[in-house]
Design a protein around this motif. Structure first.
Motif, PDB file in Angstrom:
ATOM      1  N   VAL A   1       0.874  -1.177   0.000  1.00  0.00           N
ATOM      2  CA  VAL A   1       0.000   0.000   0.000  1.00  0.00           C
ATOM      3  C   VAL A   1       0.908   1.223   0.000  1.00  0.00           C
ATOM      4  CG1 VAL A   1      -1.743   1.284   1.316  1.00  0.00           C
ATOM      5  CG2 VAL A   1      -1.794  -1.225   1.292  1.00  0.00           C
ATOM      6  N   TYR A   2       0.651   2.149  -0.942  1.00  0.00           N
ATOM      7  CA  TYR A   2       1.487   3.353  -0.969  1.00  0.00           C
ATOM      8  C   TYR A   2       0.728   4.537  -1.543  1.00  0.00           C
ATOM      9  CZ  TYR A   2       2.290   2.034  -5.874  1.00  0.00           C
ATOM     10  OH  TYR A   2       2.132   1.685  -7.196  1.00  0.00           O
ATOM     11  N   GLU A   3       1.142   5.709  -1.101  1.00  0.00           N
ATOM     12  CA  GLU A   3       0.542   6.956  -1.553  1.00  0.00           C
ATOM     13  C   GLU A   3       0.997   7.272  -2.974  1.00  0.00           C
ATOM     14  OE1 GLU A   3      -0.627  10.865   1.032  1.00  0.00           O
ATOM     15  OE2 GLU A   3       1.269   9.874   1.435  1.00  0.00           O
ATOM     16  N   ARG A   4       0.061   7.697  -3.818  1.00  0.00           N
ATOM     17  CA  ARG A   4       0.351   7.928  -5.236  1.00  0.00           C
ATOM     18  C   ARG A   4       1.154   9.199  -5.481  1.00  0.00           C
ATOM     19  NH1 ARG A   4      -2.958   4.803  -8.631  1.00  0.00           N
ATOM     20  NH2 ARG A   4      -2.832   6.332 -10.282  1.00  0.00           N
ATOM     21  N   SER A   5       0.802  10.271  -4.814  1.00  0.00           N
ATOM     22  CA  SER A   5       1.497  11.529  -5.063  1.00  0.00           C
ATOM     23  C   SER A   5       2.333  11.913  -3.846  1.00  0.00           C
ATOM     24  CB  SER A   5       0.490  12.639  -5.378  1.00  0.00           C
ATOM     25  OG  SER A   5      -0.330  12.852  -4.256  1.00  0.00           O
ATOM     26  N   SER A   6       3.173  12.896  -4.039  1.00  0.00           N
ATOM     27  CA  SER A   6       4.059  13.333  -2.964  1.00  0.00           C
ATOM     28  C   SER A   6       3.707  14.761  -2.565  1.00  0.00           C
ATOM     29  CB  SER A   6       5.513  13.270  -3.431  1.00  0.00           C
ATOM     30  OG  SER A   6       6.360  13.708  -2.405  1.00  0.00           O
ATOM     31  N   PRO A   7       3.449  15.001  -1.287  1.00  0.00           N
ATOM     32  CA  PRO A   7       3.120  16.351  -0.840  1.00  0.00           C
ATOM     33  C   PRO A   7       4.338  17.266  -0.682  1.00  0.00           C
ATOM     34  CG  PRO A   7       3.069  14.857   1.013  1.00  0.00           C
ATOM     35  CD  PRO A   7       3.363  14.024  -0.211  1.00  0.00           C
ATOM     36  N   ARG A   8       5.520  16.738  -0.918  1.00  0.00           N
ATOM     37  CA  ARG A   8       6.721  17.564  -0.782  1.00  0.00           C
ATOM     38  C   ARG A   8       7.604  17.390  -2.004  1.00  0.00           C
ATOM     39  NH1 ARG A   8      10.717  14.579   3.495  1.00  0.00           N
ATOM     40  NH2 ARG A   8      10.398  12.471   2.764  1.00  0.00           N
ATOM     41  N   LYS A   9       8.435  18.373  -2.234  1.00  0.00           N
ATOM     42  CA  LYS A   9       9.355  18.303  -3.363  1.00  0.00           C
ATOM     43  C   LYS A   9      10.480  17.341  -3.029  1.00  0.00           C
ATOM     44  CE  LYS A   9       8.490  22.853  -5.223  1.00  0.00           C
ATOM     45  NZ  LYS A   9       9.060  24.127  -5.647  1.00  0.00           N
ATOM     46  N   SER A  10      10.651  16.361  -3.888  1.00  0.00           N
ATOM     47  CA  SER A  10      11.701  15.369  -3.696  1.00  0.00           C
ATOM     48  C   SER A  10      11.925  14.666  -5.020  1.00  0.00           C
ATOM     49  CB  SER A  10      11.267  14.340  -2.640  1.00  0.00           C
ATOM     50  OG  SER A  10      12.195  13.278  -2.575  1.00  0.00           O
ATOM     51  N   ARG A  11      13.100  14.155  -5.212  1.00  0.00           N
ATOM     52  CA  ARG A  11      13.339  13.388  -6.441  1.00  0.00           C
ATOM     53  C   ARG A  11      12.803  11.971  -6.298  1.00  0.00           C
ATOM     54  NH1 ARG A  11      19.882  12.624  -6.200  1.00  0.00           N
ATOM     55  NH2 ARG A  11      19.902  11.630  -4.172  1.00  0.00           N
ATOM     56  N   TYR A  12      12.371  11.609  -5.086  1.00  0.00           N
ATOM     57  CA  TYR A  12      11.827  10.278  -4.841  1.00  0.00           C
ATOM     58  C   TYR A  12      10.318  10.339  -4.690  1.00  0.00           C
ATOM     59  CZ  TYR A  12      16.699   9.328  -3.838  1.00  0.00           C
ATOM     60  OH  TYR A  12      18.058   9.228  -3.928  1.00  0.00           O
ATOM     61  N   CYS A  13       9.661   9.272  -5.110  1.00  0.00           N
ATOM     62  CA  CYS A  13       8.208   9.188  -5.041  1.00  0.00           C
ATOM     63  C   CYS A  13       7.831   7.710  -4.969  1.00  0.00           C
ATOM     64  CB  CYS A  13       7.619   9.845  -6.296  1.00  0.00           C
ATOM     65  SG  CYS A  13       5.849   9.725  -6.440  1.00  0.00           S
ATOM     66  N   PHE A  14       6.885   7.354  -4.098  1.00  0.00           N
ATOM     67  CA  PHE A  14       6.478   5.957  -3.983  1.00  0.00           C
ATOM     68  C   PHE A  14       5.989   5.422  -5.326  1.00  0.00           C
ATOM     69  CE2 PHE A  14       5.546   7.197   0.583  1.00  0.00           C
ATOM     70  CZ  PHE A  14       6.663   6.565   1.092  1.00  0.00           C
ATOM     71  N   SER A  15       5.260   6.250  -6.084  1.00  0.00           N
ATOM     72  CA  SER A  15       4.752   5.806  -7.392  1.00  0.00           C
ATOM     73  C   SER A  15       5.892   5.448  -8.332  1.00  0.00           C
ATOM     74  CB  SER A  15       3.871   6.889  -8.026  1.00  0.00           C
ATOM     75  OG  SER A  15       2.658   6.988  -7.332  1.00  0.00           O
ATOM     76  N   ARG A  16       6.940   6.270  -8.348  1.00  0.00           N
ATOM     77  CA  ARG A  16       8.089   5.960  -9.199  1.00  0.00           C
ATOM     78  C   ARG A  16       8.754   4.652  -8.783  1.00  0.00           C
ATOM     79  NH1 ARG A  16      11.173  10.997  -8.685  1.00  0.00           N
ATOM     80  NH2 ARG A  16       9.308  12.209  -8.884  1.00  0.00           N
TER      81      ARG A  16
END
Length: 168
Positions: free
Chosen positions: A120-135
């Motif tokens: 289970v993971y969040e689709r979007s990121s609420p903060r600026k980062s080069r990492y994202c669970f979706s990626r």
């Protein structure tokens, strides 16, 4: 699959009251176990079995299930202002996830007929980062120790992804 869908829908109702950021892996696992027992009332289950999140014994079959629940969390100061982020996507989460796949794949317990990860993971990121669970997890495909990747449909699909991963 039915238990995962129902657990995600239960998580959606729960998150509507407590906020998604206040949900966790333990709560989701409890929802999953509840829904599983409704479908398979004769199953015998044990959480935290031999360092595995859930053992399910049913009809002479043993199934091991690990849960991975990745959400963004932000701490708050006592005055209500935002503080540091806790956890979040990145190489550490990805390595932990890969390690979990390897651990289940190399499992020495016998007999075990099935092994799964409920991701289970969040689709979007609420903060600026080069990492994202979706990626990190959107493009998971079958291959190697990952036998099957099943997308679970549920009420929170616009913001949270749930995948059932069958491990060799």
């Amino acid at each position: 699959m039915t238990a995962a869908t129902a657990a995600m829908n239960r998580l959606a109702d729960h998150a509507a009251v407590v906020r998604l950021s206040n949900t966790d892996e333990f709560t989701f696992r409890s929802f999953f176990l509840y829904e599983l027992m409704k479908v398979l009332p004769s199953a015998q289950c044990e959480t935290e079995w031999q360092r595995v999140d859930l053992l399910v014994r049913h009809l002479d079959e043993n199934t091991l299930i690990e849960f991975k629940h990745y959400l963004h969390r932000r701490s708050m100061l006592l005055d209500g202002s935002p503080a540091n982020w806790k956890g979040g996507p990145g190489p550490k989460n990805e390595e932990e996830f890969k390690s979990c796949i390897k651990q289940l794949h190399r499992c020495a317990f016998t007999p075990v007929q099935a092994k799964y990860i409920v991701l289970v993971y969040e689709r979007s990121s609420p903060r600026k980062s080069r990492y994202c669970f979706s990626r990190s997890y959107d493009r998971l495909t079958a291959g190697g120790p990952l036998l099957e990747v099943i997308d679970i449909h549920h009420k929170l699909e616009d913001s949270v992804t749930c995948k059932l991963l069958r491990i060799a």
